[in-house]
Scaffold this motif. Structure first.
Motif, PDB file in Angstrom:
ATOM      1  N   ALA A   2       0.950  -1.132   0.044  1.00 16.03           N
ATOM      2  CA  ALA A   2       0.192  -0.161  -0.076  1.00 16.03           C
ATOM      3  C   ALA A   2       1.120   1.081   0.404  1.00 16.03           C
ATOM      4  O   ALA A   2       0.537   2.042  -0.305  1.00 16.03           O
ATOM      5  CB  ALA A   2      -0.378  -0.376   1.454  1.00 16.03           C
ATOM      6  N   GLU A   3       2.167   0.997   0.794  1.00 11.48           N
ATOM      7  CA  GLU A   3       2.894   2.528   0.855  1.00 11.48           C
ATOM      8  C   GLU A   3       2.952   2.562  -0.510  1.00 11.48           C
ATOM      9  O   GLU A   3       3.493   3.813  -1.608  1.00 11.48           O
ATOM     10  CB  GLU A   3       4.047   2.666   1.642  1.00 11.48           C
ATOM     11  CG  GLU A   3       4.869   3.117   1.977  1.00 11.48           C
ATOM     12  CD  GLU A   3       5.732   2.892   2.932  1.00 11.48           C
ATOM     13  OE1 GLU A   3       7.163   3.633   2.465  1.00 11.48           O
ATOM     14  OE2 GLU A   3       6.081   2.160   4.191  1.00 11.48           O
ATOM     15  N   LEU A   4       3.798   1.672  -0.998  1.00  4.01           N
ATOM     16  CA  LEU A   4       3.712   1.565  -3.087  1.00  4.01           C
ATOM     17  C   LEU A   4       3.302   2.266  -3.993  1.00  4.01           C
ATOM     18  O   LEU A   4       3.226   2.698  -3.982  1.00  4.01           O
ATOM     19  CB  LEU A   4       4.943   0.652  -3.237  1.00  4.01           C
ATOM     20  CG  LEU A   4       5.892  -0.377  -2.549  1.00  4.01           C
ATOM     21  CD1 LEU A   4       6.600  -1.247  -3.140  1.00  4.01           C
ATOM     22  CD2 LEU A   4       7.273   1.253  -2.468  1.00  4.01           C
ATOM     23  N   THR A   5       2.242   1.756  -3.505  1.00  2.00           N
ATOM     24  CA  THR A   5       1.340   2.164  -4.325  1.00  2.00           C
ATOM     25  C   THR A   5       0.891   3.671  -4.103  1.00  2.00           C
ATOM     26  O   THR A   5       0.217   4.337  -5.247  1.00  2.00           O
ATOM     27  CB  THR A   5      -0.087   1.035  -4.296  1.00  2.00           C
ATOM     28  OG1 THR A   5       0.155   0.203  -4.402  1.00  2.00           O
ATOM     29  CG2 THR A   5      -1.587   1.931  -5.020  1.00  2.00           C
ATOM     30  N   THR A   6       1.004   4.089  -3.003  1.00  2.05           N
ATOM     31  CA  THR A   6       0.136   5.252  -1.979  1.00  2.05           C
ATOM     32  C   THR A   6       2.082   6.138  -3.085  1.00  2.05           C
ATOM     33  O   THR A   6       1.409   8.155  -3.721  1.00  2.05           O
ATOM     34  CB  THR A   6       1.408   5.519  -1.007  1.00  2.05           C
ATOM     35  OG1 THR A   6      -0.293   4.888   0.010  1.00  2.05           O
ATOM     36  CG2 THR A   6       0.342   7.134  -0.652  1.00  2.05           C
ATOM     37  N   LEU A   7       3.315   5.886  -3.064  1.00  2.00           N
ATOM     38  CA  LEU A   7       4.271   6.772  -3.588  1.00  2.00           C
ATOM     39  C   LEU A   7       4.180   6.725  -5.072  1.00  2.00           C
ATOM     40  O   LEU A   7       4.528   7.948  -5.488  1.00  2.00           O
ATOM     41  CB  LEU A   7       5.501   5.851  -2.886  1.00  2.00           C
ATOM     42  CG  LEU A   7       5.572   6.256  -1.562  1.00  2.00           C
ATOM     43  CD1 LEU A   7       7.421   5.440  -1.442  1.00  2.00           C
ATOM     44  CD2 LEU A   7       5.578   8.114  -1.302  1.00  2.00           C
ATOM     45  N   ALA A   8       3.701   5.836  -5.740  1.00  2.00           N
ATOM     46  CA  ALA A   8       3.533   5.325  -7.094  1.00  2.00           C
ATOM     47  C   ALA A   8       2.639   6.868  -7.836  1.00  2.00           C
ATOM     48  O   ALA A   8       2.363   6.682  -8.829  1.00  2.00           O
ATOM     49  CB  ALA A   8       3.310   4.288  -8.009  1.00  2.00           C
ATOM     50  N   ALA A  82      14.039   8.844 -12.251  1.00  6.26           N
ATOM     51  CA  ALA A  82      15.699   8.715 -11.598  1.00  6.26           C
ATOM     52  C   ALA A  82      16.391  10.369 -10.715  1.00  6.26           C
ATOM     53  O   ALA A  82      16.344   9.568  -9.450  1.00  6.26           O
ATOM     54  CB  ALA A  82      16.239   8.963 -13.026  1.00  6.26           C
ATOM     55  N   GLU A  83      15.349  11.172 -11.006  1.00  2.29           N
ATOM     56  CA  GLU A  83      15.782  12.223 -10.141  1.00  2.29           C
ATOM     57  C   GLU A  83      14.813  11.996  -9.147  1.00  2.29           C
ATOM     58  O   GLU A  83      15.822  12.012  -7.816  1.00  2.29           O
ATOM     59  CB  GLU A  83      15.585  13.619 -10.984  1.00  2.29           C
ATOM     60  CG  GLU A  83      16.184  14.240 -11.913  1.00  2.29           C
ATOM     61  CD  GLU A  83      15.990  15.745 -12.496  1.00  2.29           C
ATOM     62  OE1 GLU A  83      14.569  15.911 -12.291  1.00  2.29           O
ATOM     63  OE2 GLU A  83      15.980  15.789 -13.605  1.00  2.29           O
ATOM     64  N   SER A  84      13.956  11.397  -8.797  1.00  6.26           N
ATOM     65  CA  SER A  84      13.726  11.164  -7.653  1.00  6.26           C
ATOM     66  C   SER A  84      13.710  10.429  -7.303  1.00  6.26           C
ATOM     67  O   SER A  84      12.789   9.165  -5.940  1.00  6.26           O
ATOM     68  CB  SER A  84      12.104  12.033  -7.974  1.00  6.26           C
ATOM     69  OG  SER A  84      11.676  12.699  -8.490  1.00  6.26           O
ATOM     70  N   LYS A  85      14.232   9.238  -7.654  1.00  3.20           N
ATOM     71  CA  LYS A  85      15.062   7.671  -6.724  1.00  3.20           C
ATOM     72  C   LYS A  85      14.099   7.225  -6.527  1.00  3.20           C
ATOM     73  O   LYS A  85      13.723   6.467  -5.627  1.00  3.20           O
ATOM     74  CB  LYS A  85      15.437   8.411  -5.310  1.00  3.20           C
ATOM     75  CG  LYS A  85      16.433   8.925  -5.792  1.00  3.20           C
ATOM     76  CD  LYS A  85      17.505   8.719  -4.576  1.00  3.20           C
ATOM     77  CE  LYS A  85      18.620   9.643  -4.590  1.00  3.20           C
ATOM     78  NZ  LYS A  85      19.858  10.228  -3.486  1.00  3.20           N
ATOM     79  N   ARG A  86      13.180   7.201  -7.935  1.00  2.00           N
ATOM     80  CA  ARG A  86      11.458   6.747  -7.704  1.00  2.00           C
ATOM     81  C   ARG A  86      11.354   5.438  -8.603  1.00  2.00           C
ATOM     82  O   ARG A  86      10.503   4.565  -9.407  1.00  2.00           O
ATOM     83  CB  ARG A  86      10.213   7.516  -8.074  1.00  2.00           C
ATOM     84  CG  ARG A  86      10.512   8.755  -6.790  1.00  2.00           C
ATOM     85  CD  ARG A  86       9.807   7.869  -5.548  1.00  2.00           C
ATOM     86  NE  ARG A  86       9.449   8.517  -4.508  1.00  2.00           N
ATOM     87  CZ  ARG A  86       9.918   8.629  -3.220  1.00  2.00           C
ATOM     88  NH1 ARG A  86      11.328   7.574  -3.096  1.00  2.00           N
ATOM     89  NH2 ARG A  86       9.234   9.413  -2.458  1.00  2.00           N
ATOM     90  N   LEU A  87      12.633   5.028  -9.765  1.00  2.00           N
ATOM     91  CA  LEU A  87      12.413   3.994 -10.868  1.00  2.00           C
ATOM     92  C   LEU A  87      12.272   2.723 -10.217  1.00  2.00           C
ATOM     93  O   LEU A  87      11.290   1.999 -11.359  1.00  2.00           O
ATOM     94  CB  LEU A  87      13.916   3.565 -11.403  1.00  2.00           C
ATOM     95  CG  LEU A  87      14.246   4.818 -12.144  1.00  2.00           C
ATOM     96  CD1 LEU A  87      15.325   5.206 -12.707  1.00  2.00           C
ATOM     97  CD2 LEU A  87      13.709   4.730 -13.373  1.00  2.00           C
ATOM     98  N   ALA A  88      12.191   2.441  -9.234  1.00  2.00           N
ATOM     99  CA  ALA A  88      11.922   0.731  -8.766  1.00  2.00           C
ATOM    100  C   ALA A  88      10.703   0.911  -8.759  1.00  2.00           C
ATOM    101  O   ALA A  88      10.093  -0.328  -8.085  1.00  2.00           O
ATOM    102  CB  ALA A  88      12.709   0.830  -7.349  1.00  2.00           C
ATOM    103  N   LEU A  89       9.516   2.247  -8.743  1.00  2.00           N
ATOM    104  CA  LEU A  89       7.881   2.508  -8.279  1.00  2.00           C
ATOM    105  C   LEU A  89       7.430   1.708  -9.988  1.00  2.00           C
ATOM    106  O   LEU A  89       6.266   1.877  -9.853  1.00  2.00           O
ATOM    107  CB  LEU A  89       7.709   2.951  -7.904  1.00  2.00           C
ATOM    108  CG  LEU A  89       7.821   4.029  -6.927  1.00  2.00           C
ATOM    109  CD1 LEU A  89       7.384   5.190  -6.255  1.00  2.00           C
ATOM    110  CD2 LEU A  89       7.053   2.999  -5.367  1.00  2.00           C
ATOM    111  N   LEU A  90       8.163   1.205 -10.624  1.00  2.00           N
ATOM    112  CA  LEU A  90       7.844   1.230 -12.237  1.00  2.00           C
ATOM    113  C   LEU A  90       6.838   0.636 -11.913  1.00  2.00           C
ATOM    114  O   LEU A  90       5.670   0.478 -12.786  1.00  2.00           O
ATOM    115  CB  LEU A  90       8.592   1.085 -13.086  1.00  2.00           C
ATOM    116  CG  LEU A  90       9.567   2.286 -13.471  1.00  2.00           C
ATOM    117  CD1 LEU A  90      10.587   2.387 -14.781  1.00  2.00           C
ATOM    118  CD2 LEU A  90       8.564   3.421 -14.851  1.00  2.00           C
ATOM    119  N   PRO A  91       6.795  -0.845 -11.142  1.00  2.00           N
ATOM    120  CA  PRO A  91       5.740  -2.252 -11.438  1.00  2.00           C
ATOM    121  C   PRO A  91       4.536  -1.240 -11.460  1.00  2.00           C
ATOM    122  O   PRO A  91       3.483  -1.524 -11.885  1.00  2.00           O
ATOM    123  CB  PRO A  91       6.378  -3.053 -10.249  1.00  2.00           C
ATOM    124  CG  PRO A  91       7.894  -2.838 -11.353  1.00  2.00           C
ATOM    125  CD  PRO A  91       7.942  -1.400 -10.558  1.00  2.00           C
TER     126      PRO A  91
END
Length: 178
Positions: A2-8, A82-91
């Motif tokens: 849920a946290e990852l979804t909130t960030l994404a 990438a600048e926001s360090k969020r590439l891992a959120l792509l899925p």
């Protein structure tokens, strides 16, 4: 999760709005799905977690693999991630993008579990009934779950329809136990 979804969510919404504005929802959806599968790969996860690589270089990794398949606007989107360090959120971004697309197109993918294999005719009848009830075009993904004993369990997102014998027995046991 849920946290990852909130960030994404804000990134997915921005990507969807950009794709809609460019009239390229299908192209963005395919590209995000591809990038999502890359980001979910174990080796790529390790690269994304490597603090020794610059964020720009991590984004370039996706560009190198995708080659010409990445539209300019999507490249810019990946650089922002990438600048926001969020590439891992792509899925998660890709999954949310697909939900926004399904909502726009008024479609719904539903998972149907039954105790026995459904015929094509039964699947079609169920899809038509659900389409009328939900006022959306419904696509079914079927699976056999012998533990249901009989009946059907239909779910998508937050909606769960449990019309199985196992579910009814559990409700009866709960009612008798209270």
């Amino acid at each position: 999760m849920a946290e990852l979804t909130t960030l994404a969510r804000p990134y997915a919404k921005a990507a969807f709005d950009a794709a809609k504005e460019q009239n390229a929802i299908a192209a963005w959806g395919q590209a995000l799905a591809f990038m999502s599968s890359l980001a979910a790969d174990g080796a790529v996860k390790n690269i994304l977690a490597n603090p020794g690589l610059s964020e720009e270089r991590k984004a370039e990794l996706f560009f190198d693999i995708a080659e010409e398949q990445t539209p300019e606007a999507l490249r810019n989107f990946l650089l922002i991630l990438a600048e926001s360090k969020r590439l891992a959120l792509l899925p998660e971004i890709s999954a949310l993008f697909d939900l926004y697309r399904a909502d726009l197109e008024r479609t719904l993918n539903m998972k149907v579990s039954t105790a026995f294999e459904m015929t094509e005719k039964e699947q079609q009848q169920l899809a038509e009934a659900l389409s009328r009830k939900l006022e959306r075009k419904v696509a079914l993904e079927t699976a056999v779950d012998r533990s249901l004993i009989g009946g059907v369990v239909v779910n998508t997102g937050d909606l769960v329809i449990d019309a199985s014998v196992r579910g009814k027995l559990a409700k009866m046991a709960n009612a008798l136990g209270s």
